[in-house]
Design a protein around this motif. Sequence first.
Motif, PDB file in Angstrom:
ATOM      1  N   GLU A  33      -8.246   5.278  -1.209  1.00 52.10           N
ATOM      2  CA  GLU A  33      -8.666   4.680  -2.491  1.00 52.10           C
ATOM      3  C   GLU A  33     -10.024   5.234  -2.930  1.00 52.10           C
ATOM      4  O   GLU A  33     -10.258   5.454  -4.126  1.00 52.10           O
ATOM      5  CB  GLU A  33      -8.744   3.154  -2.284  1.00 52.10           C
ATOM      6  CG  GLU A  33      -8.749   2.329  -3.533  1.00 52.10           C
ATOM      7  CD  GLU A  33      -7.361   2.143  -4.147  1.00 52.10           C
ATOM      8  OE1 GLU A  33      -6.425   1.752  -3.445  1.00 52.10           O
ATOM      9  OE2 GLU A  33      -7.246   2.413  -5.352  1.00 52.10           O
ATOM     10  N   CYS A  93      -5.368   3.485   3.632  1.00 55.40           N
ATOM     11  CA  CYS A  93      -5.392   3.372   2.170  1.00 55.40           C
ATOM     12  C   CYS A  93      -6.769   2.990   1.640  1.00 55.40           C
ATOM     13  O   CYS A  93      -7.106   3.313   0.504  1.00 55.40           O
ATOM     14  CB  CYS A  93      -4.329   2.378   1.723  1.00 55.40           C
ATOM     15  SG  CYS A  93      -2.697   3.040   2.114  1.00 55.40           S
ATOM     16  N   ASP A  94      -7.590   2.323   2.478  1.00 56.61           N
ATOM     17  CA  ASP A  94      -8.950   1.994   2.020  1.00 56.61           C
ATOM     18  C   ASP A  94      -9.743   3.276   1.766  1.00 56.61           C
ATOM     19  O   ASP A  94     -10.436   3.412   0.758  1.00 56.61           O
ATOM     20  CB  ASP A  94      -9.662   1.087   3.039  1.00 56.61           C
ATOM     21  CG  ASP A  94      -9.607   1.637   4.467  1.00 56.61           C
ATOM     22  OD1 ASP A  94      -8.815   2.565   4.751  1.00 56.61           O
ATOM     23  OD2 ASP A  94     -10.379   1.138   5.309  1.00 56.61           O
ATOM     24  N   GLU A 127       0.841  -1.215   0.000  1.00 55.51           N
ATOM     25  CA  GLU A 127       0.000   0.000   0.000  1.00 55.51           C
ATOM     26  C   GLU A 127       0.869   1.254   0.000  1.00 55.51           C
ATOM     27  O   GLU A 127       0.587   2.216  -0.713  1.00 55.51           O
ATOM     28  CB  GLU A 127      -0.897   0.015   1.247  1.00 55.51           C
ATOM     29  CG  GLU A 127      -2.034  -0.979   1.198  1.00 55.51           C
ATOM     30  CD  GLU A 127      -2.919  -0.911   2.436  1.00 55.51           C
ATOM     31  OE1 GLU A 127      -4.034  -1.443   2.370  1.00 55.51           O
ATOM     32  OE2 GLU A 127      -2.515  -0.339   3.477  1.00 55.51           O
TER      33      GLU A 127
END
Length: 220
Positions: free
Chosen positions: A192, A188-189, A12
């Motif tokens: 994104e 990072c979720d 990530e």
Amino acid sequence: MELYLDTANLAEVERFAKILPIQGVTTNPSIIAKEKRSILTALGELQQIIGKEKLLFAQVIAHTADDMVKEALYLREQIENLVVKVPVTAEGLIAIKALTAQGIPTLGTAVYGAGQGFLAALAGAKYIAPYVNRIDAQGGDGVGAVAELQTLLDLHKPDSMVLAASFRTPRQVLDCMLAGARSITVGCDVMELFITDPAVFAAIDKFDRDWHTAFGKNTF
Ligand code: E4P
């Protein structure tokens, strides 16, 4: 504005360090534990990806001030440019004061209210991390806590910074920046989600189709 990634996952970090102008990476004990590597291995690998000029944040796990300071000094010996995260408890405040006196940068973490965060700033913490989504999940107002803390810092302790943390939605992130937070760490979720809106891809598909219809190819 400082932007950080809240992860210890190497893939990530590699992906988002290319895409975004990040200032560094934040971790906590849960984030490190998820990667199943020792803290020093994890931090060393992260630093190799982002470079030694960027900031890395790692948290002490001890509960007494003396032990927190010992852990902080140990981590700082091994990792350049490490900011030590210290939970803002009574013992944590003692540790933040002691570390500040030794010139070690700290972040006051596990912050659930503006008053608690402000005490960490007064103790010398350079960064303060209110847990936006966790406050919301308790029925509180995470963005409101960020806004209050930012106002307190602007008025009384401008050399400390809110580093807003704990997000589930891009909206929470935007609202914290609009509330004046000058640094933010995002998993990072959630990161994104800023760049994967299906409408964006649909718009690009339409451009491709129109171009192809007019010119029979998808190049200039
Ligand atoms: C930051 O200091 C916290 O460790 C982190 O952002 C918490 O995020 P979470 O609520 O998504 O676990």
